[in-house]
Scaffold this motif. Structure first.
Motif, PDB file in Angstrom:
ATOM      1  N   ALA A 315     -42.520  12.076  37.754  1.00  0.00           N
ATOM      2  CA  ALA A 315     -41.797  12.514  36.260  1.00  0.00           C
ATOM      3  C   ALA A 315     -42.102  13.688  36.244  1.00  0.00           C
ATOM      4  N   TRP A 331     -39.080   6.783  35.072  1.00  0.00           N
ATOM      5  CA  TRP A 331     -38.672   7.448  35.880  1.00  0.00           C
ATOM      6  C   TRP A 331     -38.763   7.172  37.266  1.00  0.00           C
ATOM      7  N   VAL A 386     -33.492   8.715  35.286  1.00  0.00           N
ATOM      8  CA  VAL A 386     -34.025  10.088  36.124  1.00  0.00           C
ATOM      9  C   VAL A 386     -33.529  11.137  34.950  1.00  0.00           C
ATOM     10  N   GLU A 388     -34.751  14.095  31.772  1.00  0.00           N
ATOM     11  CA  GLU A 388     -35.824  14.252  30.663  1.00  0.00           C
ATOM     12  C   GLU A 388     -35.808  13.737  29.346  1.00  0.00           C
ATOM     13  N   ARG A 391     -34.361   9.105  27.851  1.00  0.00           N
ATOM     14  CA  ARG A 391     -34.628   8.322  29.036  1.00  0.00           C
ATOM     15  C   ARG A 391     -35.036   6.903  28.229  1.00  0.00           C
TER      16      ARG A 391
END
Length: 501
Positions: A315, A331, A386, A388, A391
């Motif tokens: 990540a 992630w 996936v 930032e 999530r």
């Protein structure tokens, strides 16, 4: 070397250290008395602390096993005699366990069958215990390399997580021990190989196949989170398959209980000298996407076993050193899902630095092919993992995603796996790569303890490098079922609590 399960005053036995010469008590140091005293006191302090932690944990877990039995008995239609028989069976297992904890394991107790994995710091082998004939996977790590590469915390984290895990989703640890040169983890042997081998073999999974394996991986990650750890190294190489084709997590060396961040050295090794790498990129001819995928597949296994490893599943917040939580594992789960349905990881590049930069700029660099015929559900889940921001951060949130609408989370491990390993015998290692056996002469050479920088507790030598590994020895309660004197009893399977030693 201090053997961490013996008395502080008289550690170990004469026969274990019969190769230690009398003059090892002479400390070759500019200030031998202070060095000797400090090392001795430090070793004693570390041992005593670990000893009492283990005693408290042992009492707690023994009580929990009794409580678990009584809970089971309340829900079972058994006569008073049958209930008492089960209680006696547990008492017998507790006695067997106490006996097993007094045994001192050594490398020569195990017969090497075949090497099934090799990494930067050691190797994994299929072995057979000579007395019981039981099969195990033995992970052997070289102490000097662990210290040199500052990996001591990692191997200790792996040992602690495996010892505390009590579920079907993490590879089972039966024993850990050490000798003068190596650390050993004795774990269950999972003959199905790893998920990376499966991906290399089949290239792309159907969405149904991916859904099954991602659901099991999710539950495996959740089990580690429930222990208070994050894995930090979720990737196909660390997803092993049992004989029925179900997933179990392994290689928990990067696990952390949120006490410290990812080491800066890891990031530095990945990124390296930015200017030098940029010049190389300018001078080199860039690969096409097809060439890049083929090159990646060809070199994938070698990269997995390198000291640096592959950053493809890491990540962005790990690289940025800004602090992070359990969401870094989700992630990785999303990246694996992408790879399963597309055929390669989403940030595939010509080198690790470019991969890192793509990950850090994932909002612009994440592209999902339009010609793959992927469903809206799988595309949306990938984008929700996936990314930032926004999530999905918990297992419960992910389980509610439409992609998993037909998954029965309570019974998934009882379902038939998409791919069931074809095994010709219990010692079949065809699902693992081939490795040549290395000359073990260095191990034999290092049997005689180094006379420099050593201290004494009782009779035995404690070398500087061994101070870092005090408390490493472990024998799990599940080892009772592996004991040659233990026949399978009705109580087996009810209790799987582990116990430190």
């Amino acid at each position: 070397m201090i053997n961490d399960h013996e008395s502080v005053i008289n550690v170990g036995s004469d026969e274990e250290y019969d190769e230690v010469e009398d003059d090892t008590t002479i400390i070759n140091s500019s200030d031998p008395l202070s060095r000797f005293t400090l090392d001795k006191s430090l070793a004693a302090k570390m041992y005593i602390e670990q000893y009492y932690i283990n005693v408290q944990q042992s009492v707690k877990e023994r009580g929990q096993r009794r409580k678990d039995l009584e809970t089971k008995l309340e829900n079972m239609k058994l006569s008073s005699k049958e209930q008492n028989d089960l209680r006696k069976e547990l008492d017998k297992k507790e006695s067997d366990y106490m006996r097993i904890k007094r045994l001192r394991l050594k490398r020569s107790d195990f017969e090497l069958i075949k090497i099934i994995g090799r990494g930067a710091f050691g190797e994994v082998s299929l072995v057979r215990h000579k007395e019981s004939n039981d099969l195990y996977a033995m992970k052997r790590l070289k102490k000097s390399e662990m210290l040199k590469k500052e990996q001591v915390a990692h191997v200790r984290a792996e040992r602690d997580v495996l010892a505390s895990a009590n579920n079907d989703w993490v590879v089972k640890l039966y024993y850990s021990f050490q000798d003068d040169s190596y650390l050993y983890l004795i774990m269950e042997y999972l003959p199905g190989g790893d998920m990376m081998s499966l991906l290399i073999k089949y290239d792309i999974f159907t969405e149904d196949q991916a859904r099954f394996y991602i659901a099991e991986t999710l539950l495996a990650i959740e089990s580690v989170h429930n222990l208070g750890y994050i894995h930090r190294d979720i990737k196909p190489d660390n997803l092993l398959l049992d004989k029925e084709g179900h997933v179990k997590l392994c290689d928990l060396g990067l696990c952390t209980g949120f006490h410290r961040l990812h080491s800066s050295e890891f990031y530095q090794m990945l990124v390296g000298d930015a200017m030098t790498i940029k010049m190389k990129l300018i001078e080199s001819t860039p690969l096409t996407q097809t060439e890049r995928i083929q090159s990646w597949k060809k070199a994938r296994r070698a990269l997995a076993y390198s000291a640096v490893g592959t950053p493809d599943y890491t990540a962005p917040e790990v690289f940025l050193q800004v602090g992070y939580g359990k969401e870094v594992d989700w992630w990785s789960l999303g990246v694996i899902l992408y790879e399963m349905v597309v055929g390669h990881p989403p940030f595939l590049s010509d080198n690790t630095t470019e991969t890192c930069l793509k990950i850090l700029n994932c909002k612009e660099t994440l592209h999902i092919p339009n010609d793959m015929g992927l469903s809206r559900e799988v595309i949306d889940l990938i984008k929700r993992l996936v990314c930032e921001k926004d999530r999905l951060k918990t297992a419960d949130e992910i389980k509610l995603h439409p992609f998993f609408k037909n998954i029965n989370w309570d019974t998934i491990r009882k379902q038939k796996a998409p791919f069931i390993p074809e095994l010709k015998s219990p010692t079949d290692t065809s699902n693992f790569d081939e490795y040549e056996a290395l000359d073990d002469a260095e191990s034999q050479k290092n049997k005689t303890p180094n006379k420099r920088h050593t201290s004494i507790i009782g009779k035995n030598v404690v070398k500087d490098k061994d101070l870092a590994f005090i408390g490493f020895t472990y024998k799990g309660f599940d080892a009772v079922n592996k004991s040659p004197s233990h026949q399978r009893r009705p109580v087996d399977g009810i209790f799987n609590n582990n116990n430190n030693q």
